[in-house]
Design a protein around this motif. Sequence first.
Motif, PDB file in Angstrom:
ATOM      1  N   ALA A 104      -8.319 -21.187  -6.104  1.00 35.43           N
ATOM      2  CA  ALA A 104      -7.481 -22.054  -6.923  1.00 35.43           C
ATOM      3  C   ALA A 104      -7.240 -21.386  -8.276  1.00 35.43           C
ATOM      4  O   ALA A 104      -8.180 -21.176  -9.046  1.00 35.43           O
ATOM      5  CB  ALA A 104      -8.149 -23.406  -7.110  1.00 35.43           C
ATOM      6  N   VAL A 105      -5.995 -21.041  -8.548  1.00 30.26           N
ATOM      7  CA  VAL A 105      -5.671 -20.371  -9.810  1.00 30.26           C
ATOM      8  C   VAL A 105      -5.851 -21.352 -10.971  1.00 30.26           C
ATOM      9  O   VAL A 105      -5.364 -22.479 -10.942  1.00 30.26           O
ATOM     10  CB  VAL A 105      -4.230 -19.831  -9.789  1.00 30.26           C
ATOM     11  CG1 VAL A 105      -3.853 -19.256 -11.150  1.00 30.26           C
ATOM     12  CG2 VAL A 105      -4.090 -18.759  -8.708  1.00 30.26           C
ATOM     13  N   LYS A 106      -6.557 -20.911 -11.993  1.00 28.96           N
ATOM     14  CA  LYS A 106      -6.854 -21.756 -13.151  1.00 28.96           C
ATOM     15  C   LYS A 106      -6.049 -21.362 -14.381  1.00 28.96           C
ATOM     16  O   LYS A 106      -5.545 -22.215 -15.096  1.00 28.96           O
ATOM     17  CB  LYS A 106      -8.355 -21.683 -13.475  1.00 28.96           C
ATOM     18  CG  LYS A 106      -9.259 -22.195 -12.356  1.00 28.96           C
ATOM     19  CD  LYS A 106      -8.983 -23.659 -12.068  1.00 28.96           C
ATOM     20  CE  LYS A 106      -9.887 -24.207 -10.983  1.00 28.96           C
ATOM     21  NZ  LYS A 106      -9.598 -25.619 -10.662  1.00 28.96           N
ATOM     22  N   THR A 107      -5.948 -20.063 -14.649  1.00 33.60           N
ATOM     23  CA  THR A 107      -5.227 -19.615 -15.835  1.00 33.60           C
ATOM     24  C   THR A 107      -4.368 -18.408 -15.507  1.00 33.60           C
ATOM     25  O   THR A 107      -4.655 -17.643 -14.584  1.00 33.60           O
ATOM     26  CB  THR A 107      -6.196 -19.226 -16.981  1.00 33.60           C
ATOM     27  OG1 THR A 107      -6.969 -18.091 -16.566  1.00 33.60           O
ATOM     28  CG2 THR A 107      -7.122 -20.381 -17.332  1.00 33.60           C
ATOM     29  N   ALA A 108      -3.308 -18.250 -16.299  1.00 29.22           N
ATOM     30  CA  ALA A 108      -2.432 -17.076 -16.183  1.00 29.22           C
ATOM     31  C   ALA A 108      -1.977 -16.716 -17.591  1.00 29.22           C
ATOM     32  O   ALA A 108      -1.284 -17.501 -18.251  1.00 29.22           O
ATOM     33  CB  ALA A 108      -1.238 -17.382 -15.291  1.00 29.22           C
ATOM     34  N   ASP A 109      -2.385 -15.536 -18.072  1.00 29.64           N
ATOM     35  CA  ASP A 109      -2.131 -15.140 -19.457  1.00 29.64           C
ATOM     36  C   ASP A 109      -1.456 -13.775 -19.509  1.00 29.64           C
ATOM     37  O   ASP A 109      -1.966 -12.803 -18.935  1.00 29.64           O
ATOM     38  CB  ASP A 109      -3.450 -15.085 -20.236  1.00 29.64           C
ATOM     39  CG  ASP A 109      -4.150 -16.433 -20.278  1.00 29.64           C
ATOM     40  OD1 ASP A 109      -3.764 -17.275 -21.096  1.00 29.64           O
ATOM     41  OD2 ASP A 109      -5.075 -16.653 -19.458  1.00 29.64           O
ATOM     42  N   TRP A 110      -0.318 -13.728 -20.202  1.00 26.85           N
ATOM     43  CA  TRP A 110       0.407 -12.461 -20.382  1.00 26.85           C
ATOM     44  C   TRP A 110      -0.028 -11.798 -21.682  1.00 26.85           C
ATOM     45  O   TRP A 110      -0.134 -12.445 -22.727  1.00 26.85           O
ATOM     46  CB  TRP A 110       1.909 -12.697 -20.411  1.00 26.85           C
ATOM     47  CG  TRP A 110       2.684 -11.491 -20.842  1.00 26.85           C
ATOM     48  CD1 TRP A 110       3.150 -11.198 -22.096  1.00 26.85           C
ATOM     49  CD2 TRP A 110       3.058 -10.374 -20.016  1.00 26.85           C
ATOM     50  NE1 TRP A 110       3.802  -9.978 -22.100  1.00 26.85           N
ATOM     51  CE2 TRP A 110       3.763  -9.452 -20.844  1.00 26.85           C
ATOM     52  CE3 TRP A 110       2.876 -10.070 -18.667  1.00 26.85           C
ATOM     53  CZ2 TRP A 110       4.274  -8.258 -20.347  1.00 26.85           C
ATOM     54  CZ3 TRP A 110       3.391  -8.875 -18.176  1.00 26.85           C
ATOM     55  CH2 TRP A 110       4.079  -7.986 -19.008  1.00 26.85           C
ATOM     56  N   SER A 111      -0.263 -10.502 -21.595  1.00 26.07           N
ATOM     57  CA  SER A 111      -0.594  -9.709 -22.773  1.00 26.07           C
ATOM     58  C   SER A 111       0.516  -8.698 -23.012  1.00 26.07           C
ATOM     59  O   SER A 111       0.769  -7.820 -22.162  1.00 26.07           O
ATOM     60  CB  SER A 111      -1.926  -8.970 -22.581  1.00 26.07           C
ATOM     61  OG  SER A 111      -2.108  -7.992 -23.578  1.00 26.07           O
ATOM     62  N   SER A 112       1.187  -8.831 -24.146  1.00 24.02           N
ATOM     63  CA  SER A 112       2.239  -7.865 -24.480  1.00 24.02           C
ATOM     64  C   SER A 112       1.652  -6.487 -24.749  1.00 24.02           C
ATOM     65  O   SER A 112       2.295  -5.464 -24.489  1.00 24.02           O
ATOM     66  CB  SER A 112       3.018  -8.344 -25.705  1.00 24.02           C
ATOM     67  OG  SER A 112       3.730  -9.526 -25.407  1.00 24.02           O
TER      68      SER A 112
END
Length: 508
Positions: A104-112
């Motif tokens: 179960a995916v909990k977080t998704a964070d993009w890093s520039s």
Amino acid sequence: MSQQHFDVLIIGAGVSGIGMACHLKRECPGKSFAILERRQSLGGTWDLFRYPGIRSDSDMFTFGYNFRPWTGGKVLADGASIKNYVKETAEENGVDKHIQYGLAVKTADWSSADKCWTVTAQREEGGEIETFTASFLVGCTGYYNYDKGYKPDFPGEEDFKGQVVHPQHWPENLDYAGKKVVVIGSGATAITLVPTMAEKAAHVTMLQRSPTYLMPLPSTDKVTLGLQKVLPAKLAYKITRARNISIARLLYERSRKSPKAMRRLFLSIIKQQVNGKADMRHFTPDYNPWDQRLCVVKDGDLFKSLKSGKASIATDHIERFTETGIRLKSGEELEADIIIPATGLDIQMLGGIEPAVDGEQVVMKDKIIYKNVLVEGVPNAAMIFGYTNISWTLKADIASEYLCRLINHMDKKGSRVVVPRDTENSLGEDTILGALSSGYIKRAEDRLPKQGTHGPWKGSQNYLEDVKILRFEPIEDGYLEFDGKRSREAAEGSAGFLKPLRSALFGS
């Protein structure tokens, strides 16, 4: 905690996720990818819903993938057959080996800074957290909450001595033989449940606040079966698919342009079906055709159940549940052993994931969608979202093709980041699900991303228009920013080149 990196990370192994993976493997063969699926099986909707009679509400010749024809003459397929079709598609294309279940995916964070997504997922068994990084993130989670459906709080529900069963959580081996059943609702689920349960139940009542437009459809396409006898299978499939797309588009367009005429047509068809054995007020909506989705009645089975007396319809409002059933505001009492609130879905975007870009949460209701695929201002992220007026998979297929084109284009020009930018204040009022007035859409307007007022931000719900845009128009159109730079020249050139073609084929 383990960490794995992929070029593309797909969230969800339903119809959209499997389709996206197949297109990716076919069109971007050098890319590494994985599919994260929270359940223990693929299939999405067709694995979750288990209620009696569960079937497609779209014809299978357009619901099937464009690269793997649906065979046979069955127009409306049962849930198990659809899930098996998706499973076989995954196996034939080798994407089943890329699915990781129970996550179960909990977080998704993009890093520039890193130019990638970091995704955390929790194991269903054991609860361990796993971390994934990906250059591109694709949400294929549909648009509703898998954990719960929508159910109003009915007054007196605690007084009812029978069973209350929501279709989204159907218990295994529910015994309804010889029992009185009330199905609350008038949408596709109710239309399917009532005639199926009426075969065994003592009586089934469909309780609706307001009627829905219905269209009987035969479950077997005799014309297609005939074509398959004299033509190669793929050619017969293409002809049937083109015909069905054209008919569905015609019905939709005429409903929007000539609602009174189409209303008369739909009601005349129903009147012929019930043949005086049911009150037409139960089939006469107070809205125009296609203000809400049209419901398909397989082989006219609902009308047969009504005419036989095994089922009935009540159009009224609920005052309260009682010990033995439901009391209506008209004063009528509906006796019930089982009450089924087929009251709709709880809308949820991205499976409840709240993505963030450089630490700032992405608020979906404030976003508009580029070509109904990419999210404005969000790097290297897409959502595969189908149609609401015709088969979901028609749009899922061409959206997947577009993403593959985009990824290959980025590789060709050496770009690592793509971001759609709205510099023209294009935010509109309609949500990504269009202008439908269905209750489940209205309830979720504060959660859904929006369409724009013009250009690639405005969804067309037109398959032929979208084929042209997603398959053939140049990738660089002036709205996409690659590694922080936009290509104005490409935008002006493509617009000028395609304008005459657009006018000739589709009008101004």
